[in-house]
Design a protein around this motif. Structure first.
Motif, short mmCIF file in Angstrom:
data_model
loop_
_atom_site.label_atom_id
_atom_site.label_comp_id
_atom_site.label_asym_id
_atom_site.label_seq_id
_atom_site.Cartn_x
_atom_site.Cartn_y
_atom_site.Cartn_z
N LEU A 1 48.59 116.61 40.40
CA LEU A 1 48.57 117.89 40.90
C LEU A 1 47.29 118.63 40.56
O LEU A 1 46.87 119.43 41.53
CB LEU A 1 49.98 118.84 40.51
N VAL A 2 46.92 118.69 39.48
CA VAL A 2 45.58 119.36 38.98
C VAL A 2 44.44 118.58 39.92
O VAL A 2 43.52 119.32 40.36
CB VAL A 2 45.40 119.30 37.59
N VAL A 3 44.28 117.41 39.90
CA VAL A 3 43.27 116.90 40.68
C VAL A 3 43.26 117.07 42.11
O VAL A 3 42.19 117.39 42.52
CB VAL A 3 43.40 115.30 40.47
N VAL A 4 44.45 117.16 42.87
CA VAL A 4 44.43 117.41 44.28
C VAL A 4 44.40 119.10 44.52
O VAL A 4 43.60 119.25 45.47
CB VAL A 4 45.94 117.10 44.94
N MET A 5 44.72 119.69 43.46
CA MET A 5 44.33 121.10 43.57
C MET A 5 42.78 121.48 43.40
O MET A 5 42.37 122.28 44.35
CB MET A 5 45.00 122.17 42.58
N PHE A 6 42.09 120.83 42.68
CA PHE A 6 40.66 120.93 42.55
C PHE A 6 40.02 120.36 43.78
O PHE A 6 39.02 120.89 44.29
CB PHE A 6 40.26 120.36 41.31
N ALA A 7 40.51 119.36 44.31
CA ALA A 7 39.99 118.76 45.44
C ALA A 7 40.23 119.50 46.82
O ALA A 7 39.01 119.58 47.53
CB ALA A 7 40.59 117.24 45.66
N VAL A 8 41.33 120.03 46.80
CA VAL A 8 41.58 120.84 47.93
C VAL A 8 40.91 122.25 48.19
O VAL A 8 40.01 122.64 49.17
CB VAL A 8 43.13 121.06 48.37
N ALA B 1 36.63 125.62 49.86
CA ALA B 1 35.55 126.45 49.49
C ALA B 1 34.14 125.84 50.18
O ALA B 1 33.29 126.93 50.45
CB ALA B 1 35.22 126.40 47.92
N PHE B 2 33.95 124.56 50.09
CA PHE B 2 32.71 124.12 50.88
C PHE B 2 32.68 124.59 52.21
O PHE B 2 31.83 124.98 52.71
CB PHE B 2 32.82 122.47 50.58
N GLY B 3 33.69 124.50 52.93
CA GLY B 3 33.96 124.95 54.27
C GLY B 3 33.68 126.24 54.70
O GLY B 3 32.85 126.79 55.44
N ILE C 1 38.48 128.56 41.96
CA ILE C 1 38.75 127.16 41.66
C ILE C 1 37.84 126.32 42.49
O ILE C 1 37.68 125.37 41.69
CB ILE C 1 40.35 127.15 42.24
N GLY C 2 37.71 126.31 43.65
CA GLY C 2 37.00 125.23 44.18
C GLY C 2 35.30 125.68 44.16
O GLY C 2 34.60 125.41 45.21
N PHE C 3 35.12 126.24 43.10
CA PHE C 3 33.32 126.59 42.94
C PHE C 3 32.38 125.43 43.00
O PHE C 3 31.51 125.24 43.52
CB PHE C 3 33.29 127.36 41.62
N LEU D 1 40.64 135.36 49.81
CA LEU D 1 40.28 133.86 49.44
C LEU D 1 39.24 133.75 47.76
O LEU D 1 39.04 132.64 47.47
CB LEU D 1 39.36 133.38 50.37
N ARG D 2 39.26 134.75 47.17
CA ARG D 2 38.60 134.89 45.96
C ARG D 2 39.08 134.00 44.96
O ARG D 2 38.26 133.15 44.26
CB ARG D 2 38.46 136.31 45.17
N GLY D 3 40.54 133.70 44.84
CA GLY D 3 40.85 132.77 43.88
C GLY D 3 40.60 131.51 44.18
O GLY D 3 40.32 130.52 43.26
#
Length: 169
Positions: A78-85, A90-92, A116-118, A110-112
């Motif tokens: 779940l943590v890995v998928v959360m960071f990946a998504v 965030a990239f997009g 997370i997706g920095f 979308l700040r949060g």
């Protein structure tokens, strides 16, 4: 001299009209690519890639901490998928903000996710800085439009002013 105070008759040296909006890390060097523009682009590219690599290294330690804590495979996944998504989103979002102005309300909501997706935002900065200063295309289009409108307003004339009829008041 123009008056008793000794002020000169010159006009100020600052150009009239719209001024370019400064970009982070670049100032207004993006307008004419002067004062170390290429070195700044190289620095932004290298810096964003280095910070993204360091962040991945730190996230690896966090993942190993989860493994040591034996929280289970579901939580680890779940943590890995959360960071990946979050990184992909965030990239997009960051990539699209280089070509259009983001909506301030959507940006704050979308700040949060962007926090997370920095890593995705850092990678977007890296890839964009390989071709131009991040946001340069958007700022250049807005600046050129403002310059054209300003020039049109300044040069607008209606006929010969010497032949203009005076109104009787």
């Amino acid at each position: 001299m123009s008056d008793a105070h000794g002020t000169p008759d010159r006009t100020p040296a600052t150009p009239s009209g719209p001024r370019p909006e400064p970009l982070r890390f670049f100032g207004t060097t993006w307008v004419d690519h002067s004062r170390g523009y290429a070195a700044r682009r190289l620095g932004v590219a290298a810096g964003s890639l280095a910070v993204a690599s360091a962040a991945c290294f730190v996230l690896r330690f966090a993942y190993q901490g989860l493994q040591i804590a034996a929280v289970g495979s579901f939580v680890s996944l779940l943590v890995v998928v959360m960071f990946a998504v979050c990184s992909a989103l965030a990239f997009g979002h960051t990539w699209s903000s280089f070509s259009t102005r983001p909506d301030p309300d959507r940006q704050s909501s979308l700040r949060g996710l962007l926090t997370i997706g920095f890593i995705g935002s850092l990678l977007a900065y890296f890839f964009r800085s390989l071709t131009e200063a991040p946001g340069e295309k958007l700022h250049r289009a807005e600046y050129e439009t403002a310059r054209e409108e300003y020039d049109r307003r300044i040069t607008r004339r209606s006929g010969n002013p010497a032949r203009k009829r005076r109104r009787d008041a």
